[in-house]
Design a protein around this motif. Structure first.
Motif, short mmCIF file in Angstrom:
data_model
loop_
_atom_site.label_atom_id
_atom_site.label_comp_id
_atom_site.label_asym_id
_atom_site.label_seq_id
_atom_site.Cartn_x
_atom_site.Cartn_y
_atom_site.Cartn_z
N VAL A 9 28.56 -33.11 -15.33
CA VAL A 9 29.01 -34.21 -16.18
C VAL A 9 30.04 -35.06 -15.43
CG1 VAL A 9 30.09 -34.78 -18.40
CG2 VAL A 9 28.72 -32.71 -18.19
N ARG A 17 33.19 -37.12 -15.83
CA ARG A 17 34.32 -37.36 -16.72
C ARG A 17 35.52 -37.73 -15.86
NH1 ARG A 17 33.86 -33.02 -21.47
NH2 ARG A 17 32.13 -33.99 -22.54
N TRP A 70 32.81 -35.67 -11.01
CA TRP A 70 31.71 -34.80 -11.43
C TRP A 70 32.22 -33.38 -11.54
CZ3 TRP A 70 27.31 -36.54 -13.26
CH2 TRP A 70 26.88 -37.81 -12.91
N GLN A 86 30.18 -28.43 -16.59
CA GLN A 86 30.75 -28.17 -17.92
C GLN A 86 29.72 -27.44 -18.78
OE1 GLN A 86 33.86 -29.03 -18.87
NE2 GLN A 86 34.32 -30.04 -16.94
N LEU A 118 29.26 -31.33 -24.53
CA LEU A 118 28.73 -32.67 -24.31
C LEU A 118 28.83 -33.51 -25.57
CD1 LEU A 118 25.47 -32.07 -22.24
CD2 LEU A 118 27.66 -32.95 -21.43
N ASP A 178 28.50 -39.35 -22.71
CA ASP A 178 28.73 -38.66 -21.44
C ASP A 178 27.61 -39.03 -20.46
OD1 ASP A 178 31.07 -37.30 -21.97
OD2 ASP A 178 30.08 -35.44 -22.56
N ILE A 229 25.42 -37.56 -17.44
CA ILE A 229 25.03 -36.27 -16.86
C ILE A 229 24.12 -36.52 -15.67
CG2 ILE A 229 25.29 -34.95 -18.99
CD1 ILE A 229 22.25 -35.17 -19.38
N GLU A 259 20.79 -39.98 -12.93
CA GLU A 259 21.86 -39.84 -13.91
C GLU A 259 21.35 -40.35 -15.25
OE1 GLU A 259 25.19 -41.99 -12.35
OE2 GLU A 259 25.30 -40.71 -10.57
N MET A 262 22.59 -41.06 -19.66
CA MET A 262 23.65 -41.13 -20.66
C MET A 262 23.20 -40.36 -21.90
SD MET A 262 25.45 -44.33 -22.59
CE MET A 262 26.22 -44.92 -21.11
N THR A 314 23.24 -34.83 -29.36
CA THR A 314 23.45 -33.42 -29.02
C THR A 314 23.20 -32.54 -30.24
OG1 THR A 314 25.79 -33.54 -29.56
CG2 THR A 314 25.19 -33.97 -27.27
#
Length: 138
Positions: A32, A34, A38, A41, A46, A50, A52, A106, A108, A112
């Protein structure tokens, strides 16, 4: 007998700790972005928004939109029962529980947990109140 008791106690203690150790090893993790760094996590933390990283062999941890990069081949057979991986282009959506078979990109996070496509389907199945034939018989 005393030595056997000690060995037995040690083996039982190790056996009790084994499931917890196994669960810790199997806890799903995701790479992730943040605070512009990188890090690996737990999937449980999540949140939508975020960023990923998805690469070969990863199980997609949440519903997400692919960002700029190369196309991916995604195995969605757990959701759709399709036998071949599907090619996903940047800006396409990918679903939680799918497996990346080729590529790296990558994405977004957009949903979840129970808000994912897979989570909604599981909730629908769980909410059915129909009694099956074998439940009626027993």
């Amino acid at each position: 007998m005393f030595i056997n008791s000690i060995i037995s106690y040690i083996e039982e203690t190790n056996a009790r700790n084994a499931p917890a150790a196994l669960m810790a090893c199997l806890a799903p993790k995701s790479k992730v972005l943040r605070d512009e760094k990188w890090s690996e996590q737990d999937v449980a933390i999540l949140v939508p928004g975020d960023i990923i990283s998805i690469k070969l062999g990863d199980i997609i941890p949440a519903d997400a939109h692919l960002m700029e990069g190369d196309p991916l081949k995604i195995d969605q057979s757990a959701l759709t029962r399709e036998s071949f991986p599907e090619t996903k282009q940047p800006c396409d959506g990918v679903y939680s529980g799918s497996t990346c078979k080729q590529g790296e990109i990558e994405a977004m996070v957009i949903a979840t947990g129970v808000l994912t496509f897979f989570g909604k389907a599981a909730h629908l199945v769980d909410s059915m109140n129909q009694v099956g034939h074998f439940q009626k018989v027993s």
